[in-house]
Write an enzyme that holds these catalytic residues in place. Sequence first.
Site, mmCIF file in Angstrom:
data_model
loop_
_atom_site.group_PDB
_atom_site.id
_atom_site.type_symbol
_atom_site.label_atom_id
_atom_site.label_comp_id
_atom_site.label_asym_id
_atom_site.label_seq_id
_atom_site.Cartn_x
_atom_site.Cartn_y
_atom_site.Cartn_z
ATOM 1 N N HIS A 132 0.823 -1.214 0.000
ATOM 2 C CA HIS A 132 0.000 0.000 0.000
ATOM 3 C C HIS A 132 0.853 1.259 0.000
ATOM 4 O O HIS A 132 0.372 2.340 -0.362
ATOM 5 C CB HIS A 132 -1.018 -0.017 1.149
ATOM 6 C CG HIS A 132 -0.492 0.274 2.521
ATOM 7 N ND1 HIS A 132 -0.182 -0.704 3.433
ATOM 8 C CD2 HIS A 132 -0.236 1.453 3.144
ATOM 9 C CE1 HIS A 132 0.229 -0.158 4.559
ATOM 10 N NE2 HIS A 132 0.210 1.151 4.411
ATOM 11 N N ASN A 140 -9.346 -4.554 6.510
ATOM 12 C CA ASN A 140 -8.457 -3.483 6.958
ATOM 13 C C ASN A 140 -8.675 -3.174 8.433
ATOM 14 O O ASN A 140 -9.800 -3.007 8.887
ATOM 15 C CB ASN A 140 -8.728 -2.227 6.112
ATOM 16 C CG ASN A 140 -7.650 -1.180 6.269
ATOM 17 O OD1 ASN A 140 -6.544 -1.465 6.707
ATOM 18 N ND2 ASN A 140 -7.970 0.046 5.904
ATOM 19 N N TRP A 141 -7.572 -3.123 9.198
ATOM 20 C CA TRP A 141 -7.578 -2.883 10.640
ATOM 21 C C TRP A 141 -8.224 -4.028 11.432
ATOM 22 O O TRP A 141 -8.613 -3.842 12.586
ATOM 23 C CB TRP A 141 -8.293 -1.569 10.998
ATOM 24 C CG TRP A 141 -7.759 -0.357 10.324
ATOM 25 C CD1 TRP A 141 -8.298 0.297 9.259
ATOM 26 C CD2 TRP A 141 -6.554 0.348 10.639
ATOM 27 N NE1 TRP A 141 -7.513 1.371 8.899
ATOM 28 C CE2 TRP A 141 -6.439 1.437 9.732
ATOM 29 C CE3 TRP A 141 -5.562 0.178 11.617
ATOM 30 C CZ2 TRP A 141 -5.377 2.331 9.767
ATOM 31 C CZ3 TRP A 141 -4.509 1.075 11.644
ATOM 32 C CH2 TRP A 141 -4.426 2.134 10.732
ATOM 33 N N ASP A 164 1.155 -7.710 2.198
ATOM 34 C CA ASP A 164 1.355 -6.273 2.012
ATOM 35 C C ASP A 164 2.843 -5.941 1.841
ATOM 36 O O ASP A 164 3.481 -5.372 2.731
ATOM 37 C CB ASP A 164 0.772 -5.524 3.205
ATOM 38 C CG ASP A 164 0.436 -4.071 2.874
ATOM 39 O OD1 ASP A 164 0.906 -3.588 1.835
ATOM 40 O OD2 ASP A 164 -0.292 -3.433 3.659
ATOM 41 N N ASN A 172 -8.647 3.921 4.094
ATOM 42 C CA ASN A 172 -7.761 3.554 5.189
ATOM 43 C C ASN A 172 -7.888 4.539 6.353
ATOM 44 O O ASN A 172 -8.060 4.143 7.509
ATOM 45 C CB ASN A 172 -6.311 3.511 4.688
ATOM 46 C CG ASN A 172 -5.357 2.995 5.738
ATOM 47 O OD1 ASN A 172 -5.499 1.897 6.243
ATOM 48 N ND2 ASN A 172 -4.371 3.805 6.070
ATOM 49 N N GLY A 182 2.561 5.925 9.157
ATOM 50 C CA GLY A 182 3.944 6.291 8.880
ATOM 51 C C GLY A 182 4.865 5.133 9.163
ATOM 52 O O GLY A 182 5.925 4.993 8.545
ATOM 53 N N ASN A 183 4.468 4.276 10.121
ATOM 54 C CA ASN A 183 5.204 3.044 10.385
ATOM 55 C C ASN A 183 4.958 2.002 9.300
ATOM 56 O O ASN A 183 5.655 0.980 9.251
ATOM 57 C CB ASN A 183 4.807 2.435 11.727
ATOM 58 C CG ASN A 183 5.645 2.935 12.880
ATOM 59 O OD1 ASN A 183 5.120 3.464 13.859
ATOM 60 N ND2 ASN A 183 6.956 2.770 12.788
ATOM 61 N N SER A 184 3.971 2.220 8.450
ATOM 62 C CA SER A 184 3.701 1.268 7.375
ATOM 63 C C SER A 184 4.974 1.012 6.582
ATOM 64 O O SER A 184 5.643 1.941 6.134
ATOM 65 C CB SER A 184 2.619 1.805 6.441
ATOM 66 O OG SER A 184 1.372 1.833 7.073
ATOM 67 N N PHE A 201 2.413 -3.378 8.925
ATOM 68 C CA PHE A 201 1.502 -2.774 7.963
ATOM 69 C C PHE A 201 0.158 -2.339 8.531
ATOM 70 O O PHE A 201 -0.606 -1.656 7.852
ATOM 71 C CB PHE A 201 1.281 -3.688 6.753
ATOM 72 C CG PHE A 201 0.421 -4.905 6.986
ATOM 73 C CD1 PHE A 201 -0.939 -4.862 6.732
ATOM 74 C CD2 PHE A 201 0.971 -6.095 7.423
ATOM 75 C CE1 PHE A 201 -1.743 -5.988 6.907
ATOM 76 C CE2 PHE A 201 0.185 -7.226 7.604
ATOM 77 C CZ PHE A 201 -1.179 -7.178 7.350
#
Length: 722
Positions: free
Chosen positions: A84, A212-213, A221, A327, A656-658, A674
């Site tokens: 993503h 998602n989540w 991912d 997201n 941002g950690n993705s 992710f």
Amino acid sequence: MKKLSSLSLAILALAATGAARADEGMWMPSQLPQIAAPLKAAGLALDPAKLKELTQFPMNAVISLGGCTASFVSPQGLVVTNHHCAYGSIQYNSRPERDLIKNGFLAATMADELPAAPGSRVFVTVDVKDVTDRVLDAKTSALTGKARVDAMEANEKALIAECEKDAGHRCNVYGFYGGVQYQLIKQMEIRDVRLVHAPADGVGKFGGDTDNWMWPRHTGDYSFYRAYVGPDGKPADYNKDNKPYQSKSYLKLASSPLKENDFVMVTGYPGRTNRYRLPAEVDFTFSWQQPTVISAFENRLAIIKAETEGRKDAELKYASTVAGLNNTMKNFQGQQESYIGSDILDRKQKGYAQLKAWVNGDAKRAKEWSADFATAEKLIAERQVIAKAETFMTQGQPTLLGTARTLLRLAEEQTKPNVERKAGFQERDLSRIAAGLQSLERRYDEKVDKAVAASFLAKYLAQPASTLNATFLSALGLSAGMNEAAIKARLDVLYAGTKLADVKERMGWMKKAPADFKASDDAFIKAAVALYADDEARENRDKELGGRVQQAYSSTMKALIAYKASRKEPLYPDANSTLRVSFGKVTGRTPGADGSNWTPFTTLAGVSAKATGTGEFNAPAAQLAAIKGKQYDKYAAKELGNVPVNFLATLDTTGGNSGSPVLNSKAELVGLLFDGTLDAVIADVDFNPKMVRSIVLDARYMQWQMKVVDKADHLLKEMGAL
């Protein structure tokens, strides 16, 4: 590295005043030696002191993409991140006749790699310096309001200009603890970034917005870029003669299998948390701001869906936008659900009252900080009134009007010496602006944009007339109470009267003077000219308020720092897109959000069980055949009897950690961060160690998919995995 200020040293010392919990804390690398004991107790095999060195392994292998995190995984500049995070580049290169989103992409050789989306960057952090005393020198500290903001900006620009004399680097000043501390961060800016490999959407986005989540999860991912530099080894624009960047360090895949309760740590660039916000800010966020944003996103998504129906190319243009909106919206919805009916605000208010009581319990403390608490609360309330009045005006701005306003501001700023230009419009920013103009070619559709603008302008014009911006209405030919049909008719005229939808036209305006804008008959250029004076006035208003808020707010944070130190409690700063480390362990949750026991790993069996052959669960046929045939190769976990797909860990992370590398005790790559779980995303405001779990792609699944299904053996060999 510059010697730290006494204030910075006091902040760092806080980390050593109490036992850091292994499940909470986005720690600055410089703080890690102070939490060496809990790191070692949790299972870290490396010397924690070495983790603070940004130019040494493993920190120099961890990079920023400017919104996501990634890492080098070969000596030839190969970069792994989330699917993503690379989605914009996958989307940008997709066409109806070559749908890389649906089918995935694999470059057979380096020559087959595709240029990433315009503006794509790889940022390698090379240095961090404490510059608090230079940003807030004695003269600046004595100022208030706009004068204070202007002086701080001037100091920051001077620091950045000095830093960027080293060509090929991007430097920025970041504030910590509400503007109590400032750091100058220097990063190598690699501009030639190419797409190497992305799995099919049925792998990289398996489960879509439904999963998602959520947990259990079965999403592959991951995607790969490659960073290129010029023949001289320095950052350069795309050129066929460029060569892969040779990083000083790169991450190696784990040499031993990951198991439940193993130590893990994550290094990355988390975007923003708000754990130290004042109660009034928390209340505003959840009572008005986030509900408004959620409603706006739902509306925007519905319009995009309706307006792209049956138009494949338009659908592809908005694929990345839709993914991002969904997201963020689901994240905010999860936060709202956790907040409603909770005691979060009550606890924030009690904690704030305790802090103020501690401050007022000592005459010296009260003299230094007490008045600023009331000032901060008053100023924040003023800012919230402005937000309510102007949100829909911002949301309703046609994209090309925003483009025209940016171009006009650029023209005006270019009449000044570079050092005096507004941040964001200096020479260093031209490539970013150009990339934004270029990317609109694959991110903009007039039919969609016009429908979105009409909808939000109708909401804006329905507000009380006293709250509306008269200059904005005049510039666009609108009036209070106008219905959506009338708004659409007016927008038809504006859109028909502009040429900014043409990429050459847009790019050409970058080199024009203010007089050219004033003489233009382009509808959106004319509107931008009409709005310019009001834009400046509102910017100055916001600067005046912002400078006063910064001064008062940083004072409340100084009080908090002192209060925490008196209680021997560790204090890490809120996330602000700078490099951080958190650590924990692989573990499930009992019970999970759905009432069931969450085991720490999912496997390929879950992929085939969820696969429907359509929509969000459309796993590739080749993948399902390999699962059915139990073609596990060497990637199955003995205790699971299957290939692990995703796992849960007690890691403190946020947006941002993705793409962040998740490492084992020896700093070997075991996965890619992710996601998080929906009922725990409230941790951005209120951390609950019993609930917080991060969702990680297991590196064994990535390798299995690459080798068994996608036949990306050459990349695995490059990574030393075959």
